[in-house]
Structure formats: structure tokens, C-alpha cells
Motif scaffolding. Sequence first.
Motif, PDB file in Angstrom:
ATOM      1  N   VAL A 299      -0.935  16.359   6.170  1.00 63.00           N
ATOM      2  CA  VAL A 299       0.025  17.221   5.474  1.00 63.00           C
ATOM      3  C   VAL A 299       1.159  16.389   4.883  1.00 63.00           C
ATOM      4  N   SER A 300       1.737  15.498   5.683  1.00 61.32           N
ATOM      5  CA  SER A 300       2.832  14.662   5.183  1.00 61.32           C
ATOM      6  C   SER A 300       2.360  13.718   4.090  1.00 61.32           C
ATOM      7  N   HIS A 301       1.111  13.295   4.173  1.00 62.39           N
ATOM      8  CA  HIS A 301       0.555  12.417   3.142  1.00 62.39           C
ATOM      9  C   HIS A 301       0.386  13.157   1.823  1.00 62.39           C
ATOM     10  N   VAL A 302      -0.138  14.374   1.891  1.00 64.68           N
ATOM     11  CA  VAL A 302      -0.317  15.181   0.672  1.00 64.68           C
ATOM     12  C   VAL A 302       1.038  15.503   0.051  1.00 64.68           C
ATOM     13  N   TYR A 303       2.009  15.859   0.882  1.00 65.46           N
ATOM     14  CA  TYR A 303       3.368  16.126   0.384  1.00 65.46           C
ATOM     15  C   TYR A 303       3.911  14.917  -0.376  1.00 65.46           C
ATOM     16  N   THR A 304       3.764  13.732   0.211  1.00 61.28           N
ATOM     17  CA  THR A 304       4.299  12.516  -0.422  1.00 61.28           C
ATOM     18  C   THR A 304       3.605  12.243  -1.745  1.00 61.28           C
ATOM     19  N   LEU A 305       2.284  12.334  -1.758  1.00 60.97           N
ATOM     20  CA  LEU A 305       1.546  12.076  -3.001  1.00 60.97           C
ATOM     21  C   LEU A 305       1.914  13.088  -4.078  1.00 60.97           C
TER      22      LEU A 305
ATOM     23  N   TYR B 113       0.826  -1.214   0.000  1.00 59.99           N
ATOM     24  CA  TYR B 113       0.000   0.000   0.000  1.00 59.99           C
ATOM     25  C   TYR B 113       0.864   1.270   0.000  1.00 59.99           C
ATOM     26  N   PRO B 114       1.653   1.478  -1.044  1.00 62.06           N
ATOM     27  CA  PRO B 114       2.596   2.609  -1.050  1.00 62.06           C
ATOM     28  C   PRO B 114       1.935   3.971  -1.005  1.00 62.06           C
ATOM     29  N   TYR B 115       0.698   4.091  -1.492  1.00 64.81           N
ATOM     30  CA  TYR B 115       0.080   5.411  -1.551  1.00 64.81           C
ATOM     31  C   TYR B 115      -0.485   5.886  -0.216  1.00 64.81           C
ATOM     32  N   ILE B 116      -0.338   5.098   0.833  1.00 67.24           N
ATOM     33  CA  ILE B 116      -0.718   5.591   2.159  1.00 67.24           C
ATOM     34  C   ILE B 116       0.497   6.155   2.896  1.00 67.24           C
ATOM     35  N   SER B 117       1.648   6.203   2.224  1.00 66.22           N
ATOM     36  CA  SER B 117       2.900   6.633   2.856  1.00 66.22           C
ATOM     37  C   SER B 117       2.848   8.107   3.259  1.00 66.22           C
ATOM     38  N   LYS B 118       3.641   8.435   4.286  1.00 62.86           N
ATOM     39  CA  LYS B 118       3.709   9.812   4.782  1.00 62.86           C
ATOM     40  C   LYS B 118       5.084  10.423   4.562  1.00 62.86           C
ATOM     41  N   SER B 119       5.899   9.773   3.751  1.00 59.24           N
ATOM     42  CA  SER B 119       7.180  10.329   3.326  1.00 59.24           C
ATOM     43  C   SER B 119       7.616   9.584   2.077  1.00 59.24           C
ATOM     44  N   VAL B 120       8.515  10.184   1.320  1.00 63.51           N
ATOM     45  CA  VAL B 120       9.039   9.518   0.126  1.00 63.51           C
ATOM     46  C   VAL B 120       9.858   8.289   0.533  1.00 63.51           C
ATOM     47  N   THR B 121      10.572   8.408   1.644  1.00 65.37           N
ATOM     48  CA  THR B 121      11.346   7.270   2.149  1.00 65.37           C
ATOM     49  C   THR B 121      10.436   6.087   2.437  1.00 65.37           C
ATOM     50  N   GLU B 122       9.319   6.367   3.087  1.00 64.59           N
ATOM     51  CA  GLU B 122       8.357   5.294   3.377  1.00 64.59           C
ATOM     52  C   GLU B 122       7.757   4.746   2.096  1.00 64.59           C
ATOM     53  N   PHE B 123       7.470   5.624   1.139  1.00 66.82           N
ATOM     54  CA  PHE B 123       6.910   5.169  -0.138  1.00 66.82           C
ATOM     55  C   PHE B 123       7.802   4.105  -0.771  1.00 66.82           C
ATOM     56  N   TRP B 124       9.121   4.333  -0.768  1.00 63.31           N
ATOM     57  CA  TRP B 124      10.030   3.387  -1.415  1.00 63.31           C
ATOM     58  C   TRP B 124      10.305   2.158  -0.567  1.00 63.31           C
TER      59      TRP B 124
ATOM     60  N   LEU C 250      12.556  14.488   7.428  1.00 68.75           N
ATOM     61  CA  LEU C 250      11.817  13.466   8.173  1.00 68.75           C
ATOM     62  C   LEU C 250      11.451  13.953   9.572  1.00 68.75           C
ATOM     63  N   ARG C 251      12.321  14.719  10.202  1.00 70.61           N
ATOM     64  CA  ARG C 251      12.016  15.248  11.533  1.00 70.61           C
ATOM     65  C   ARG C 251      10.832  16.209  11.476  1.00 70.61           C
ATOM     66  N   TRP C 252      10.799  17.058  10.443  1.00 68.73           N
ATOM     67  CA  TRP C 252       9.676  17.972  10.291  1.00 68.73           C
ATOM     68  C   TRP C 252       8.379  17.225   9.981  1.00 68.73           C
ATOM     69  N   LEU C 253       8.479  16.249   9.072  1.00 71.08           N
ATOM     70  CA  LEU C 253       7.286  15.496   8.701  1.00 71.08           C
ATOM     71  C   LEU C 253       6.692  14.774   9.904  1.00 71.08           C
ATOM     72  N   GLY C 254       7.571  14.313  10.809  1.00 73.71           N
ATOM     73  CA  GLY C 254       7.084  13.623  11.998  1.00 73.71           C
ATOM     74  C   GLY C 254       6.292  14.517  12.925  1.00 73.71           C
ATOM     75  N   ARG C 255       6.519  15.832  12.857  1.00 73.20           N
ATOM     76  CA  ARG C 255       5.800  16.780  13.720  1.00 73.20           C
ATOM     77  C   ARG C 255       4.535  17.318  13.056  1.00 73.20           C
ATOM     78  N   MET C 256       4.423  17.134  11.759  1.00 70.10           N
ATOM     79  CA  MET C 256       3.270  17.666  11.014  1.00 70.10           C
ATOM     80  C   MET C 256       2.062  16.741  11.144  1.00 70.10           C
ATOM     81  N   PRO C 257       0.865  17.275  10.918  1.00 74.06           N
ATOM     82  CA  PRO C 257      -0.312  16.407  10.852  1.00 74.06           C
ATOM     83  C   PRO C 257      -0.141  15.355   9.750  1.00 74.06           C
ATOM     84  N   ALA C 258      -0.676  14.179   9.973  1.00 76.34           N
ATOM     85  CA  ALA C 258      -0.517  13.086   9.011  1.00 76.34           C
ATOM     86  C   ALA C 258      -1.037  13.478   7.635  1.00 76.34           C
TER      87      ALA C 258
END
Length: 468
Positions: A355-361, A265-276, A345-353
Motif C-alpha cells: 500500500v505504501s509503495h503504491v501510494y509513493t509511486l 533504487y528510488p522506485y522501491i521507496s515506501k514514502s515520498v521522504t524515502e524516495f528523495w 509517516l506513522r500511518w505508512l509504517g503501519r500499512m502493508p508495504a
Amino acid sequence: MVFSSLIFLFLFLPITVLIYYVSPMKLRNAVLLAVSLIFYAWGEPIYIFIMIFSTVFDYFNGLLIDKYRYRKTIARAIFIFSMIGSLGILGFFKYSGFVVNNINLLLNLHIQAADLPLPVGISFYTFQTMSYIVDVYKGKVPVQRNFISFGAYVTMFPQLVAGPIVKYDDIAGQLVTRKVTLDRFGEGAELFIRGLAKKVLLANNIGLLWTSVKSTPIEELTVLSAWLGIIAFTLQIYFDFSGYTDMARGLGKMFGFDFMENFRYPYISKSVTEFWRRWHISLGTWFREYVYIPLGGNRLGLMKQLRNLLVVWFLTGLWHGASWNFIIWGLYFGFFVMIEKLLLLRWLGRMPASVSHVYTLLVVIIGWVLFEMDTLASAWHFIGVMFGFGGHDFADRQTLYDLSTNVVFLVVLACCATPLPGKILAYMKEKWRVAGVIVVPMIYVIFMVLSTAYLVNDTYNPFLYFRF
């Protein structure tokens, strides 16, 4: 031949299953080897000799490395010879034209490049034989002395064309002994049918929308149609490739093999690192084990770690195809992975899920433009339209029609790209006895009937990763 074809579903597969299971256990690898060669030769009778040569070549290289294991210089020479041979074959068929064209461009020459069709699956089975030789050389796996078993590993038709990339170490034991129960066969059949439905009912149908948008002259595109089209491709390539991989894994289970999960389920990722970590997992694993770690991984300091990541992502792009689009696509994702590792990654961890999801997509969707377009120029122009450059209208009548006729389907596809459908089926099996015994099997029957009906009535049945 592809899995999502009537001739495979109703001729090749039933005959293969019948022959496989009436054969004694000791002959099943031979049966698998024989039917795999037939499967490959069905569409490419000439290029089967390349695959046979690669199999024989590295079978004997493995034996020689094992024979001279304690004579390091000889073993190393054989290892290097094997790597050069495997990469030479892959490079000649996949990259020679690209290299010649770039030499012509740089030096203003007119060298004629050979127009060679790419042998199907060559990137996958070459990586498999290479990983075998590396592991034998390092002493991680014992050499395979049975040519039939080694040939079955290299040519195994379920994962030959599009992976997952199976390391020899992962199935060495299964080549010797494997057990198939009725429940295990049923799990494989369910997984195959799910993959078939993803490929045929979802990917093929949403692919029609992308085909329509891509064929529209760039000057006629609207901002909304560009976004609608690339979102359609984003969903198409996921359901196309993951569906085909599910079919491969399902077939593996039906024949007694466990192949690694290739998509999570790569499209539920919250970072590019997680996507890969969720997309094409077997390729990422291969590059990590055979390129990134041997280069030093993250053990030699930050700068060398970033260098190693750059090499891996350059090769990831190049593996996908002989084009600057693919190389830039690989480096594009490598850039985001490195930026995330350094800071983001540190910033993404502090953001609402959300926001990080939209950024990744957003990063992934733009990346698919680079991946899918024929040239870098066309990719830049398309991205320009997406962000309103060039005076394009936001929408027109055709765009609104495409949106209105596909919006419900797009919502369905978005839901199917999450774990939700699987959780519903699992809940039904576990909590509702009638559902587990009657309803769920009927769902799979319906999937199979609908997929078959689609294949009978429609000629649009591409497989996007066939070209790799």
C-alpha cells in the motif's frame, strides 16, 4: 558531447585514457583539466569562457577569504561578493527570461527578454564552486592554492554535465593523491557500461513510447494511453539520469576518483521522504548542508522546520528550470514531505508495504507530469485525462497496440529498477567461479556491443537532464 555518443566512446575516451596514464602523476590534474575543457568546448566553444571565469573567480575568492580569515568583516564581504557573483551568472543565463516574462505579465509591459541558450552543466559547476567557497569561509576545508587542481575539480568532465554534484571536501584528498589499480579500473569500466546500457538500451527505447503519447493531441488521448505514456516517462527519466550518473561514476573510478552514489533504487521507496533520499542524492545533500541546516534545520521548532522545508523545496524546483512547472513540482513534493513528517509517516509504517509503495509511486508519477509538461495548463489537462475527466475513452485500438507491444519491455524495466539484477550479477561472481571469470565479463561485452549497435543505427539519443 555526451557520453552516449560514438565520438566519445571511440575517440575522446580512448585518447584521454591513453594520455592520462602515460603522463606522470604530477601532471595528471593538468591533463584532466585540459581534456575537460576540450570536452566542454566541443559543443559550446563560447560558453567555455563562462566556466573558466567561474573557476578563476572563485579560485581567487577562496585565496582572499583565507588571507583575511582573521579580519571577519573583509572575509565576509568577499564571501558575499562570491555568492552574488556565482548566483548572478547562474541567474542571468538561467532565470533572466523567466523573470522578465513574469514582470511583463504582472505589469502588462513588453520588455524584450534576451533569448540565451543555457550553458550546459552551469547548475552543477556553479553549485560546486559555491560549496567550495562556503566550506573555505567556514574553515571546513583548507584553501586550494594550486590553480590546476582547483580547475580540475570544477571542470572535471566525468561529472561536469549532469553530476553528481561533488563537494570539494569529498575529493580534496583525491586531487592530491589517488591510486588506480587494474581491478579498480575494471570496476569503473563495468559501472560505465552498465550506465551506458541503462541509458541507450532502456531509457532511449522506452522514451519512444512517451514521445508518441506526448505528441498525441490531448483530445485524442485515452485514459490508458495517458497512464501508459507517463509510466514510460517515469522509467525513462530514471534510466536516463541514473544511467548517465553511473557512467560518470564509472569514469571517475577509471581516473582514480570516488564520486558519491546519486541514485539508490528510488522506485522501491515506501514514502515520498524515502524516495528523495534515494533520488538525485547529491542535490538533496547539497540543499540540506548549504540551505536547510544554515536556516536552522529542525533545531528551531516545528513551524520554522516546515518553513525551512518549504524554502528547500521551492529552490529544488527552481534549480531544475526557469518555469512555474518546476516550481510547482518542487512545492508539490515539499507538501508531501511535510505532510509525511507531520502525520503520514506513522500511518505508512503501519500499512502493508504494498500500500505504501503504491501510494509513493502514484505521487511520484503525477509529479512527473508537472515536471515534463511545457505548461501548467497542459499538465493539468494531462492529469485530468489520467483520472477520466473530460469524457475521454478508456482505451482505443492504438492504446491496446502500444500496450501489447511494450508490456514485456515495461516488466523488464520495472525489474531493472530494483536491486534484483545487481544481486544476480553479484551472486554469479561470488558463487559461480566460471560465471565470475567468463560469463559476467561476456555480459558486459554484450551490453557494450548492443549499445554501440543502437547508437550506430538510431538517431534518437536524448539526455533529459542536459537542460539543467
